[in-house]
Design a protein around this motif. Structure first.
Motif, PDB file in Angstrom:
ATOM      1  N   ILE A   7      -7.694  -2.429  -7.469  1.00  0.00           N
ATOM      2  CA  ILE A   7      -6.787  -3.065  -8.435  1.00  0.00           C
ATOM      3  C   ILE A   7      -5.614  -2.147  -8.733  1.00  0.00           C
ATOM      4  O   ILE A   7      -4.464  -2.585  -8.811  1.00  0.00           O
ATOM      5  N   GLN A   8      -5.904  -0.847  -8.894  1.00  0.00           N
ATOM      6  CA  GLN A   8      -4.835   0.129  -9.135  1.00  0.00           C
ATOM      7  C   GLN A   8      -3.854   0.168  -7.965  1.00  0.00           C
ATOM      8  O   GLN A   8      -2.637   0.207  -8.161  1.00  0.00           O
ATOM      9  N   LEU A   9      -4.388   0.173  -6.747  1.00  0.00           N
ATOM     10  CA  LEU A   9      -3.516   0.185  -5.563  1.00  0.00           C
ATOM     11  C   LEU A   9      -2.627  -1.044  -5.541  1.00  0.00           C
ATOM     12  O   LEU A   9      -1.424  -0.951  -5.269  1.00  0.00           O
ATOM     13  N   TYR A  10      -3.197  -2.184  -5.849  1.00  0.00           N
ATOM     14  CA  TYR A  10      -2.442  -3.436  -5.867  1.00  0.00           C
ATOM     15  C   TYR A  10      -1.348  -3.391  -6.938  1.00  0.00           C
ATOM     16  O   TYR A  10      -0.206  -3.775  -6.710  1.00  0.00           O
ATOM     17  N   LYS A  11      -1.707  -2.882  -8.138  1.00  0.00           N
ATOM     18  CA  LYS A  11      -0.726  -2.787  -9.223  1.00  0.00           C
ATOM     19  C   LYS A  11       0.406  -1.838  -8.861  1.00  0.00           C
ATOM     20  O   LYS A  11       1.582  -2.108  -9.120  1.00  0.00           O
ATOM     21  N   ASN A  12       0.049  -0.684  -8.275  1.00  0.00           N
ATOM     22  CA  ASN A  12       1.050   0.336  -7.966  1.00  0.00           C
ATOM     23  C   ASN A  12       1.958  -0.058  -6.810  1.00  0.00           C
ATOM     24  O   ASN A  12       3.181   0.039  -6.898  1.00  0.00           O
ATOM     25  N   ARG A  16       3.251  -7.209  -1.612  1.00  0.00           N
ATOM     26  CA  ARG A  16       3.951  -7.139  -0.317  1.00  0.00           C
ATOM     27  C   ARG A  16       3.383  -6.008   0.542  1.00  0.00           C
ATOM     28  O   ARG A  16       3.120  -6.177   1.732  1.00  0.00           O
ATOM     29  N   TYR A  17       3.176  -4.849  -0.086  1.00  0.00           N
ATOM     30  CA  TYR A  17       2.628  -3.695   0.628  1.00  0.00           C
ATOM     31  C   TYR A  17       1.205  -3.979   1.098  1.00  0.00           C
ATOM     32  O   TYR A  17       0.878  -3.758   2.279  1.00  0.00           O
ATOM     33  N   VAL A  18       0.362  -4.442   0.190  1.00  0.00           N
ATOM     34  CA  VAL A  18      -1.048  -4.664   0.537  1.00  0.00           C
ATOM     35  C   VAL A  18      -1.175  -5.693   1.645  1.00  0.00           C
ATOM     36  O   VAL A  18      -1.924  -5.502   2.609  1.00  0.00           O
ATOM     37  N   VAL A  22      -2.638  -5.002   5.615  1.00  0.00           N
ATOM     38  CA  VAL A  22      -3.729  -5.790   6.198  1.00  0.00           C
ATOM     39  C   VAL A  22      -3.256  -6.438   7.495  1.00  0.00           C
ATOM     40  O   VAL A  22      -3.948  -6.397   8.530  1.00  0.00           O
ATOM     41  N   PHE A  23      -2.064  -7.028   7.465  1.00  0.00           N
ATOM     42  CA  PHE A  23      -1.498  -7.683   8.651  1.00  0.00           C
ATOM     43  C   PHE A  23      -1.303  -6.683   9.787  1.00  0.00           C
ATOM     44  O   PHE A  23      -1.619  -6.967  10.945  1.00  0.00           O
ATOM     45  N   HIS A  24      -0.822  -5.489   9.448  1.00  0.00           N
ATOM     46  CA  HIS A  24      -0.560  -4.480  10.475  1.00  0.00           C
ATOM     47  C   HIS A  24      -1.855  -4.013  11.147  1.00  0.00           C
ATOM     48  O   HIS A  24      -1.902  -3.821  12.371  1.00  0.00           O
ATOM     49  N   GLU A  25      -2.900  -3.844  10.357  1.00  0.00           N
ATOM     50  CA  GLU A  25      -4.182  -3.443  10.937  1.00  0.00           C
ATOM     51  C   GLU A  25      -4.723  -4.536  11.861  1.00  0.00           C
ATOM     52  O   GLU A  25      -5.316  -4.235  12.907  1.00  0.00           O
ATOM     53  N   HIS A 231       9.460  -2.862  15.150  1.00  0.00           N
ATOM     54  CA  HIS A 231       8.456  -2.262  14.273  1.00  0.00           C
ATOM     55  C   HIS A 231       9.078  -1.856  12.930  1.00  0.00           C
ATOM     56  O   HIS A 231       8.501  -1.069  12.171  1.00  0.00           O
ATOM     57  N   ILE A 232      10.236  -2.408  12.632  1.00  0.00           N
ATOM     58  CA  ILE A 232      10.998  -1.969  11.464  1.00  0.00           C
ATOM     59  C   ILE A 232      10.305  -2.308  10.145  1.00  0.00           C
ATOM     60  O   ILE A 232      10.475  -1.591   9.141  1.00  0.00           O
ATOM     61  N   ASN A 233       9.494  -3.332  10.107  1.00  0.00           N
ATOM     62  CA  ASN A 233       8.842  -3.701   8.847  1.00  0.00           C
ATOM     63  C   ASN A 233       7.819  -2.667   8.400  1.00  0.00           C
ATOM     64  O   ASN A 233       7.497  -2.589   7.208  1.00  0.00           O
ATOM     65  N   PHE A 234       7.313  -1.880   9.336  1.00  0.00           N
ATOM     66  CA  PHE A 234       6.365  -0.838   8.927  1.00  0.00           C
ATOM     67  C   PHE A 234       7.044   0.159   7.990  1.00  0.00           C
ATOM     68  O   PHE A 234       6.503   0.534   6.952  1.00  0.00           O
ATOM     69  N   SER A 235       8.255   0.588   8.349  1.00  0.00           N
ATOM     70  CA  SER A 235       8.953   1.549   7.482  1.00  0.00           C
ATOM     71  C   SER A 235       9.562   0.863   6.264  1.00  0.00           C
ATOM     72  O   SER A 235       9.633   1.448   5.182  1.00  0.00           O
ATOM     73  N   ARG A 236       9.996  -0.394   6.400  1.00  0.00           N
ATOM     74  CA  ARG A 236      10.641  -1.082   5.283  1.00  0.00           C
ATOM     75  C   ARG A 236       9.644  -1.549   4.228  1.00  0.00           C
ATOM     76  O   ARG A 236      10.008  -1.702   3.062  1.00  0.00           O
ATOM     77  N   ILE A 237       8.376  -1.770   4.641  1.00  0.00           N
ATOM     78  CA  ILE A 237       7.389  -2.299   3.693  1.00  0.00           C
ATOM     79  C   ILE A 237       6.272  -1.286   3.428  1.00  0.00           C
ATOM     80  O   ILE A 237       5.976  -0.966   2.276  1.00  0.00           O
ATOM     81  N   ALA A 238       5.657  -0.772   4.485  1.00  0.00           N
ATOM     82  CA  ALA A 238       4.490   0.096   4.306  1.00  0.00           C
ATOM     83  C   ALA A 238       4.870   1.510   3.904  1.00  0.00           C
ATOM     84  O   ALA A 238       4.108   2.179   3.202  1.00  0.00           O
TER      85      ALA A 238
END
Length: 623
Positions: A7-12, A16-18, A22-25, A231-238
Motif C-alpha cells: 500500500i505504501q509503494l502504491y501511495k508513494n 502508473r508506476y505500479v 507489472v506490465f514490463h515484467e 523502450h522509452i516508457n521504462f525511463s519515463r514511467i519506471a
C-alpha cells in the motif's frame, strides 16, 4: 506487513508506476521485449560515407581542421591519454584500472565476472551478486574517454583517429545488436552515441573513417535509436530521473544527428514533446531537481548545454520553459558552489557520472559545467580561468540569442522551498540544510541534514554514496540516516528501507523557514519522519548560526517517539571543528566516507544519545 508495504509503494509511486512495472515484467517473461528489440535489425537504406559528409547537420563541434581556440598542451592531459592508450581506464572519474588493450567490453574489472553476450539484453539482470556492479562494465562502453583523446589530439597536434575508430569497430564486433550487458540500459546507449558523434565530427576527414567502418557504425546507430525509442516508457514511467532526460533528448536530436534514418522524423517529434515534459516535471520551479542529488543535477546541466547548443545551431528553439528551468538549475547549483574550488556538498546519490569530460579539473569541481551553461544562456563566462573555460570550447553554443542576465553570488540566507534546501553564506562560511517534501522518490534518508564549509573545505560532511551494488551493510550505511548529519531513532533510519532504491514511509516537510536577528541566522525546520515506528512522529531541528562567532547551535526535539532512545549523528571533517553537547556523553564510532564512486575511506564520526531533546554546539577554531 507485506500488504502495508504494498500500500505504501502504491501511495508513494502511484498507479502508473505500479501498473507499468507489472506490465514490463510480463513483457520480459512472455518474450515480448525480444520481439520489440530484435537482434537482426538492419538499416534498410544505408547511405555512403560521402553522402553523410554532404547531408550531415551542424553538431556542437566541427571537424578538427576548423578549430581555432588556443592550444594549451598540459602534462595532466598527456598522462591521461598515455594511460588510456596503454590499456587503462579512468573509472568514475577517480580510479584508474588496467583492463588491457584487448579488453573484451563485457568483463567486470572489479571482480573478473564476464557476461554472456549471446543472451538477449532482456535476459540479463542489472543487479546480481555474482556479476557485481554492472557500472564497471558500462563505464568503458560509454566512450567518455574518447573526449580525453580528442582533446589530446587537438592540443598536442596528434592523430589518434585510427585508435578511436578501431575502438568503435572492436565494440561493434564484440556487442551484437540487442545482445549482452551493453544493450541493457537506454541511457548508456544514448551517451555512447553522443560520444561517437564527437568522434565522427572531429575526425570526419580522417582516412581512418573508412567506408567499411561507416557502414557498420550507421547500422549500430540505427539499432541504438530504435532501442531507445521502443523502450522509452521504462525511463519515463519506471525510472523517471536523469535517464529519462538523457533518452528523450537523444530522441529529440535524432533527426538532426541521424537524418539518414527515416524514422527519426517521427521519433524526434515525439522525443521533443517528452523531453520538454521531463524538464517541466523533473526540474522544480525553484531550479532544484527531483533526484535530490547535486551530481545528477550537474548531469542535467551538461545535457541542457549540449541539447540547447545543437538545437540553436540548427536554427531551432526549445520552449521557453526549458530555458527558464535551465537558468534556475544553474542558479541553484551556483549558489551551492564553493568559490575557492568549485565543489558542492556531496549530497544525494553520486555515481561518478560526468557525461562530457572537457577539462582537467577535479571531478568534484562543478565550475567547467556551470560555466558552459552560463555562457550558453547569458553570453557571459562565470570565470576567467583557461582550465575551466575549455569545457565551453567543446560545446560552442550558437549564441543566436541571449536569454538571461549573468548570475551573481548571494550572501546571507536563501530558501529553495520547493526542493527543500536552505542556504546561509556568511563571510568565509557556507551552511547547507536540507528540509524537504518528497513527492518524488527519495534516494537517501537524509532530511534535516546539515553541511558546513569554510573557505572551500567541507568541515561537516555528507558521507557520499560509495556503490549501488555492494555489501548490505555498506548499502544500509550510505543510503540510510547513519551516513548523514541527522538523528536516528535507535538504529532506525528516518524511513523504512525496501529493495534497492525503494524507501517506504517517505519523510515530509512540515515547516522550514529562516529568521534573521542582529545576532544570528536562525533556521527552523520540522518533518514527519519515522512513520514506520509512530505514524504521527515529528522531528524538529533549529540551527542557530552566529553572526559574530564561528558557532552553530543545533537543537533537535521530537514528538510522538517518547519511548525510544535517539542518536544525534555528526560527521566532522576537520580537526578545527569542535562538537559538544552539555550533559550528553561524546561517543565516537567507526564510519566511512566516499568522495568518489567506488572509493571508501574509514573515518571517525560522533553521536550523542538523548531521549526527548538535545542542544549541540559546533564551534570552528579558526587558526
Amino acid at each position: 506487513m507485506k500488504i502495508n508495504l504494498a500500500i505504501q509503494l502504491y501511495k508513494n509511486m502511484g498507479s502508473r508506476y505500479v501498473a507499468y512495472r507489472v506490465f514490463h515484467e510480463l513483457e520480459k517473461k512472455l518474450g515480448r521485449l525480444r520481439k520489440k528489440h530484435p537482434t537482426d535489425l538492419v538499416l534498410l537504406k544505408p547511405i555512403s560515407l560521402s553522402e553523410w559528409h554532404k547531408s550531415k547537420n551542424p553538431f556542437v563541434i566541427s571537424e578538427k581542421e576548423q578549430f581555432t581556440f588556443d592550444k594549451k598542451p598540459s602534462e595532466i592531459l598527456k598522462k591521461k591519454a598515455e594511460r588510456i592508450k596503454s590499456g587503462e581506464l579512468h573509472y568514475f572519474n577517480e580510479q584508474w584500472l588496467f583492463i588491457g588493450k584487448d579488453y573484451d567490453w563485457i568483463t567486470n574489472p572489479s571482480n573478473g565476472y564476464s557476461y554472456d553476450v549471446a543472451k538477449h539484453w532482456s535476459e540479463i539482470p542489472d543487479l546480481s551478486e555474482e556479476a557485481g556492479d554492472i557500472k564497471y562494465v558500462w563505464e568503458k562502453s560509454r566512450f567518455s574517454y574518447f573526449l580525453t583523446l580528442i582533446r589530446y589530439d587537438y592540443h598536442f597536434d596528434e592523430d589518434l583517429s585510427e585508435f578511436i575508430f578501431s575502438e568503435i569497430e572492436s565494440w561493434i564486433d564484440a556487442n551484437p545488436i540487442n545482445q549482452g550487458p551493453n544493450w541493457l540500459c537506454s541511457q548508456e546507449i544514448s551517451l555512447r552515441m553522443f560520444n561517437w558523434c564527437y568522434a565522427l565530427y572531429f575526425y570526419q576527414n580522417s582516412e581512418a573513417l573508412t567506408e567499411k567502418r561507416w557502414q557498420k557504425i550507421q547500422n549500430v546507430i540505427y539499432a541504438s535509436v530504435h532501442h531507445v525509442y521502443h523502450h522509452i516508457n521504462f525511463s519515463r514511467i519506471a525510472v523517471r530521473n536523469n535517464h529519462a532526460i538523457t533518452e528523450t533528448l537523444f530522441l529529440t536530436l535524432s533527426n538532426i544527428l541521424f537524418p539518414f534514418i527515416p524514422e527519426t522524423k517521427k521519433w524526434s517529434e515525439e522525443g521533443l514533446k517528452w523531453f520538454e515534459e521531463e524538464i517541466a516535471y523533473q526540474i522544480y520551479q525553484d531550479g532544484t531537481f527531483l533526484q535530490f542529488s547535486m551530481n545528477y543535477h550537474r548531469v542535467v546541466v551538461q545535457l541542457l548545454s549540449f541539447g540547447i547548443s545543437i538545437f540553436e545551431k540548427n536554427s531551432q528553439q526549445f520552449s521557453d520553459l526549458v530555458y527558464q528551468k535551465a537558468y534556475k538549475s544553474l542558479n541553484f547549483l551556483y549558489q551551492c558552489m564553493q568559490n575557492e574550488n568549485g565543489w558542492l556538498p556531496n549530497y544525494g546519490s553520486n555515481d561518478g557520472a560526468l557525461f562530457f569530460i572537457f577539462s582537467d579539473t577535479d571531478y568534484r569541481d562543478y565550475r567547467p559545467q556551470l560555466n558552459t551553461l552560463h555562457k550558453v544562456l547569458t553570453g557571459k563566462l562565470l570565470f576567467q580561468i583557461d582550465i575551466i573555460n575549455e569545457d565551453y570550447n567543446w560545446v560552442q553554443g550558437a549564441q543566436n540569442k541571449i536569454h538571461f542576465s549573468p548570475l551573481r553570488k548571494i550572501y546571507g540566507v536563501q530558501s529553495f522551498d520547493v526542493g527543500g534546501y536552505y542556504l546561509c553564506r556568511n563571510g568565509d562560511f557556507f551552511t547547507f540544510i536540507r528540509c524537504g517534501n518528497h513527492k518524488d522518490r527519495p534516494a537517501q534518508a537524509d532530511n534535516l541534514h546539515v553541511d558546513i564549509w569554510h573557505k572551500g573545505e567541507n568541515i561537516l560532511r555528507d558521507s557520499g554514496t560509495y556503490k549501488y551494488n555492494t555489501e548490505p551493510d555498506n548499502l544500509n550505511f550510505f543510503m540510510g540516516s547513519k551516513s548523514h548529519n541527522v538523528v536516528m531513532v535507535g538504529e532506525h533510519s528516518q524511513m523504512l528501507k525496501g529493495g534497492r532504491f525503494i524507501w517506504y514511509y517517505w519523510s515530509q516537510k512540515r515547516e522550514a523557514k529562516w529568521r534573521v536577528t542582529d545576532e544570528a541566522f536562525v533556521f527552523t525546520g520540522s518533518i514527519n519522519a519515522f512513520r514506520h515506528l509512530e505514524h504521527k512522529a515529528i522531528h524538529q531541528r533549529v540551527v542557530k548560526i552566529s553572526k559574530h562567532d564561528y558557532v552553530w547551535l543545533v537543537t533537535d526535539s521530537f514528538k510522538g517517539l517518547d519511548s525510544y532512545e535517539k542518536k544525534q549523528i555528526w560527521h566532522p571533517n576537520s580537526l578545527e571543528l569542535e562538537i559538544s553537547s552539555e550533559g550528553n556523553h561524546y561517543n565516537e564510532f567507526d564510519s566511512f566516507n566516499s568522495d568518489y564512486y567506488g572509493q571508501l575511506q574509514q573515518k571517525k564520526s560522533v553521536y550523542f544519545e538523548f531521549k526527548y531533546s538535545i542542544e549541540t554546539k559546533l564551534k570552528f577554531i579558526c587558526k
